[in-house]
Design a protein around this motif. Structure first.
Motif, PDB file in Angstrom:
ATOM      1  N   VAL A  19      -3.090  15.103   1.127  1.00 51.15           N
ATOM      2  CA  VAL A  19      -2.753  14.286   1.372  1.00 51.15           C
ATOM      3  C   VAL A  19      -1.962  14.001   3.419  1.00 51.15           C
ATOM      4  O   VAL A  19      -1.825  15.031   3.936  1.00 51.15           O
ATOM      5  CB  VAL A  19      -0.954  14.221   1.037  1.00 51.15           C
ATOM      6  N   ALA A  20      -3.078  13.509   3.828  1.00 54.74           N
ATOM      7  CA  ALA A  20      -2.599  12.979   5.510  1.00 54.74           C
ATOM      8  C   ALA A  20      -1.187  12.725   5.868  1.00 54.74           C
ATOM      9  O   ALA A  20      -0.824  12.475   6.932  1.00 54.74           O
ATOM     10  CB  ALA A  20      -3.859  12.397   5.464  1.00 54.74           C
ATOM     11  N   GLY A  21      -0.938  11.522   4.345  1.00 50.72           N
ATOM     12  CA  GLY A  21       0.262  10.917   5.030  1.00 50.72           C
ATOM     13  C   GLY A  21       0.902  10.385   4.119  1.00 50.72           C
ATOM     14  O   GLY A  21      -0.007   9.981   2.272  1.00 50.72           O
ATOM     15  N   THR A  22       1.871   9.605   3.972  1.00 48.68           N
ATOM     16  CA  THR A  22       2.557   8.973   2.934  1.00 48.68           C
ATOM     17  C   THR A  22       3.453   7.384   3.082  1.00 48.68           C
ATOM     18  O   THR A  22       3.625   7.970   4.187  1.00 48.68           O
ATOM     19  CB  THR A  22       4.473   9.526   2.036  1.00 48.68           C
ATOM     20  N   ALA A  23       2.498   6.244   2.339  1.00 42.61           N
ATOM     21  CA  ALA A  23       3.151   5.163   2.997  1.00 42.61           C
ATOM     22  C   ALA A  23       3.948   4.144   1.276  1.00 42.61           C
ATOM     23  O   ALA A  23       3.754   4.562   0.156  1.00 42.61           O
ATOM     24  CB  ALA A  23       2.248   4.496   3.268  1.00 42.61           C
ATOM     25  N   VAL A  24       4.958   4.071   1.602  1.00 45.13           N
ATOM     26  CA  VAL A  24       6.118   3.231   1.267  1.00 45.13           C
ATOM     27  C   VAL A  24       5.253   1.906   1.215  1.00 45.13           C
ATOM     28  O   VAL A  24       5.741   0.717   2.466  1.00 45.13           O
ATOM     29  CB  VAL A  24       7.554   3.379   1.206  1.00 45.13           C
ATOM     30  N   VAL A  25       4.725   0.746  -0.521  1.00 41.70           N
ATOM     31  CA  VAL A  25       4.575  -0.511   0.011  1.00 41.70           C
ATOM     32  C   VAL A  25       5.525  -1.628   0.866  1.00 41.70           C
ATOM     33  O   VAL A  25       6.945  -1.266  -0.081  1.00 41.70           O
ATOM     34  CB  VAL A  25       3.287  -0.911  -0.861  1.00 41.70           C
ATOM     35  N   LEU A  26       5.659  -2.203   1.526  1.00 44.03           N
ATOM     36  CA  LEU A  26       6.596  -3.241   1.743  1.00 44.03           C
ATOM     37  C   LEU A  26       6.612  -4.650   0.859  1.00 44.03           C
ATOM     38  O   LEU A  26       7.014  -5.148   0.644  1.00 44.03           O
ATOM     39  CB  LEU A  26       6.488  -3.278   3.481  1.00 44.03           C
ATOM     40  N   GLU A  27       4.563  -4.921   0.834  1.00 42.12           N
ATOM     41  CA  GLU A  27       4.535  -6.309   0.914  1.00 42.12           C
ATOM     42  C   GLU A  27       3.162  -6.799   0.512  1.00 42.12           C
ATOM     43  O   GLU A  27       2.577  -5.571   0.369  1.00 42.12           O
ATOM     44  CB  GLU A  27       4.545  -7.328   2.550  1.00 42.12           C
ATOM     45  N   VAL A  28       2.991  -7.274  -0.167  1.00 39.21           N
ATOM     46  CA  VAL A  28       2.082  -7.266  -1.447  1.00 39.21           C
ATOM     47  C   VAL A  28       1.755  -8.935  -1.569  1.00 39.21           C
ATOM     48  O   VAL A  28       2.337  -9.728  -2.062  1.00 39.21           O
ATOM     49  CB  VAL A  28       1.624  -6.993  -2.465  1.00 39.21           C
ATOM     50  N   HIS A  29       0.910  -9.031  -0.510  1.00 37.44           N
ATOM     51  CA  HIS A  29       0.260 -11.317  -0.680  1.00 37.44           C
ATOM     52  C   HIS A  29      -0.730 -11.463  -1.285  1.00 37.44           C
ATOM     53  O   HIS A  29      -1.498 -10.711  -0.651  1.00 37.44           O
ATOM     54  CB  HIS A  29       1.050 -11.642   0.469  1.00 37.44           C
ATOM     55  N   ARG A  30      -0.914 -12.642  -1.825  1.00 40.20           N
ATOM     56  CA  ARG A  30      -2.292 -12.895  -2.533  1.00 40.20           C
ATOM     57  C   ARG A  30      -2.522 -13.081  -1.936  1.00 40.20           C
ATOM     58  O   ARG A  30      -2.580 -13.653  -0.777  1.00 40.20           O
ATOM     59  CB  ARG A  30      -2.608 -13.041  -4.215  1.00 40.20           C
ATOM     60  N   PRO A  31      -4.523 -13.094  -1.965  1.00 41.78           N
ATOM     61  CA  PRO A  31      -5.285 -14.371  -0.237  1.00 41.78           C
ATOM     62  C   PRO A  31      -4.703 -15.617  -0.646  1.00 41.78           C
ATOM     63  O   PRO A  31      -4.072 -16.689  -1.577  1.00 41.78           O
ATOM     64  CB  PRO A  31      -6.893 -14.058  -1.173  1.00 41.78           C
ATOM     65  N   PRO A  85      -8.086  -3.156   2.313  1.00 44.56           N
ATOM     66  CA  PRO A  85      -9.067  -2.096   0.987  1.00 44.56           C
ATOM     67  C   PRO A  85     -10.244  -2.760   1.224  1.00 44.56           C
ATOM     68  O   PRO A  85     -11.204  -3.888   1.270  1.00 44.56           O
ATOM     69  CB  PRO A  85      -8.472  -3.028  -0.042  1.00 44.56           C
ATOM     70  N   LEU A  86     -11.410  -1.736   1.275  1.00 49.79           N
ATOM     71  CA  LEU A  86     -13.075  -1.709   1.137  1.00 49.79           C
ATOM     72  C   LEU A  86     -12.579  -3.086  -0.522  1.00 49.79           C
ATOM     73  O   LEU A  86     -14.126  -3.588  -0.561  1.00 49.79           O
ATOM     74  CB  LEU A  86     -13.912  -0.693   0.831  1.00 49.79           C
ATOM     75  N   ASN A  87     -12.607  -2.425  -1.391  1.00 48.47           N
ATOM     76  CA  ASN A  87     -12.435  -3.233  -2.590  1.00 48.47           C
ATOM     77  C   ASN A  87     -11.118  -4.046  -3.188  1.00 48.47           C
ATOM     78  O   ASN A  87     -10.539  -3.095  -3.118  1.00 48.47           O
ATOM     79  CB  ASN A  87     -12.791  -2.239  -3.665  1.00 48.47           C
ATOM     80  N   PRO A  88     -10.296  -5.078  -3.319  1.00 50.03           N
ATOM     81  CA  PRO A  88      -9.278  -5.279  -2.875  1.00 50.03           C
ATOM     82  C   PRO A  88      -8.963  -5.289  -4.302  1.00 50.03           C
ATOM     83  O   PRO A  88      -7.529  -5.025  -4.083  1.00 50.03           O
ATOM     84  CB  PRO A  88      -9.370  -6.853  -2.462  1.00 50.03           C
ATOM     85  N   SER A  89      -9.922  -5.506  -5.282  1.00 48.93           N
ATOM     86  CA  SER A  89      -9.798  -5.617  -6.767  1.00 48.93           C
ATOM     87  C   SER A  89      -8.585  -4.658  -7.133  1.00 48.93           C
ATOM     88  O   SER A  89      -8.177  -4.901  -8.160  1.00 48.93           O
ATOM     89  CB  SER A  89     -10.672  -6.024  -7.276  1.00 48.93           C
ATOM     90  N   GLN A  90      -9.410  -3.474  -6.539  1.00 49.70           N
ATOM     91  CA  GLN A  90      -8.339  -2.044  -7.092  1.00 49.70           C
ATOM     92  C   GLN A  90      -6.968  -2.129  -6.518  1.00 49.70           C
ATOM     93  O   GLN A  90      -6.588  -0.630  -6.845  1.00 49.70           O
ATOM     94  CB  GLN A  90      -9.870  -0.512  -6.078  1.00 49.70           C
ATOM     95  N   TRP A  91      -7.086  -2.925  -5.474  1.00 47.23           N
ATOM     96  CA  TRP A  91      -5.515  -2.717  -4.733  1.00 47.23           C
ATOM     97  C   TRP A  91      -4.624  -3.882  -5.973  1.00 47.23           C
ATOM     98  O   TRP A  91      -3.242  -3.678  -5.271  1.00 47.23           O
ATOM     99  CB  TRP A  91      -5.372  -2.955  -3.835  1.00 47.23           C
ATOM    100  N   GLN A  92      -5.324  -4.253  -6.842  1.00 55.40           N
ATOM    101  CA  GLN A  92      -4.103  -5.825  -6.750  1.00 55.40           C
ATOM    102  C   GLN A  92      -3.004  -5.347  -7.845  1.00 55.40           C
ATOM    103  O   GLN A  92      -1.891  -6.162  -7.938  1.00 55.40           O
ATOM    104  CB  GLN A  92      -5.149  -6.558  -8.168  1.00 55.40           C
ATOM    105  N   HIS A  93      -2.675  -4.298  -8.099  1.00 54.61           N
ATOM    106  CA  HIS A  93      -1.302  -3.930  -9.087  1.00 54.61           C
ATOM    107  C   HIS A  93      -0.203  -3.072  -7.535  1.00 54.61           C
ATOM    108  O   HIS A  93       1.077  -3.155  -8.675  1.00 54.61           O
ATOM    109  CB  HIS A  93      -1.737  -2.104 -10.050  1.00 54.61           C
ATOM    110  N   LEU A  94      -0.341  -3.450  -7.008  1.00 60.23           N
ATOM    111  CA  LEU A  94       0.529  -2.636  -5.870  1.00 60.23           C
ATOM    112  C   LEU A  94       1.994  -3.871  -6.102  1.00 60.23           C
ATOM    113  O   LEU A  94       1.312  -4.798  -5.915  1.00 60.23           O
ATOM    114  CB  LEU A  94       0.289  -2.435  -4.546  1.00 60.23           C
TER     115      LEU A  94
END
Length: 197
Positions: A179-191, A156-165
């Motif tokens: 809509v160009a595509g649909t994605a299902v989030v697999l993993e989210v790891h903090r810094p 993300p260009l602005n990671p703080s906007q994605w923290q809720h994923l």
């Protein structure tokens, strides 16, 4: 620093107990370094970097080595991992819409070049969906064809906007209003780091 010294420095940052699924360890890297097989050593170090979080300096050192060897894709990958170390990792399973249903008629370059917009659930002040920009890296493939599906990493260009994923959340990719595509989030790891170690 020359390539062998950079690879040696990166090797020293890998704990001895880390091993890949194929039982590759830092000792294997040292064997290739003693034979001056630097490209193989670099590849093994990249694999070891996927096993557990390593310091930012590990990825910075590998990027410098790859650049000196003129291995552009490896250098781009190591820079990508530098970004993830500082900003976190987001992996998703992306399905692009077919060319017959979407604006995109050509494959997406897999090496982190495209910067599409994403609807990750954020809203504008008026309640409209807010789109957020993130670079896209296709895992295990050089390109992703229209209508194709692949695991991807997002920067993300602005990671703080994605923290809720959260894993399982559905997000949409946009290259225009459609809509160009649909994605299902697999993993989210903090810094894992905020500065060079």
């Amino acid at each position: 620093m020359d390539v062998p010294k950079l690879l040696e420095a990166a090797s020293l940052l890998v704990p001895e107990e880390i091993a890949t699924e194929n039982d590759i360890t830092v000792n294997d890297v040292w064997e290739y370094l003693t034979r001056d097989e630097w490209e193989v050593a670099l590849g093994l170090l990249e694999e070891l970097g996927d096993v557990g979080p390593l310091p930012l300096s590990f990825w910075e050192t590998l990027a410098a080595a790859a650049e000196q060897m003129r291995l552009d894709e490896s250098a781009a990958w190591c820079h990508w991992r530098c970004y993830e170390t500082c900003n976190g990792t987001i992996r998703a399973d992306l399905t692009l819409r077919p060319a017959t249903e979407a604006r995109r008629q050509t494959p997406i370059c897999g090496a982190g070049v495209l910067r599409p917009m994403w609807n990750v659930g954020n809203r504008t002040r008026t309640g409209e969906p807010a789109l957020n920009i993130a670079k896209l890296w296709v895992e295990f493939a050089p390109v992703l064809e229209p209508g194709g599906q692949a695991s991807v990493r997002l920067a993300p260009l602005n990671p703080s906007q994605w923290q809720h994923l959260q894993p399982g959340q559905v997000i949409t990719m946009h290259e225009d209003q459609s809509v160009a595509g649909t994605a299902v989030v697999l993993e989210v790891h903090r810094p894992t780091a905020t500065s060079t170690v």
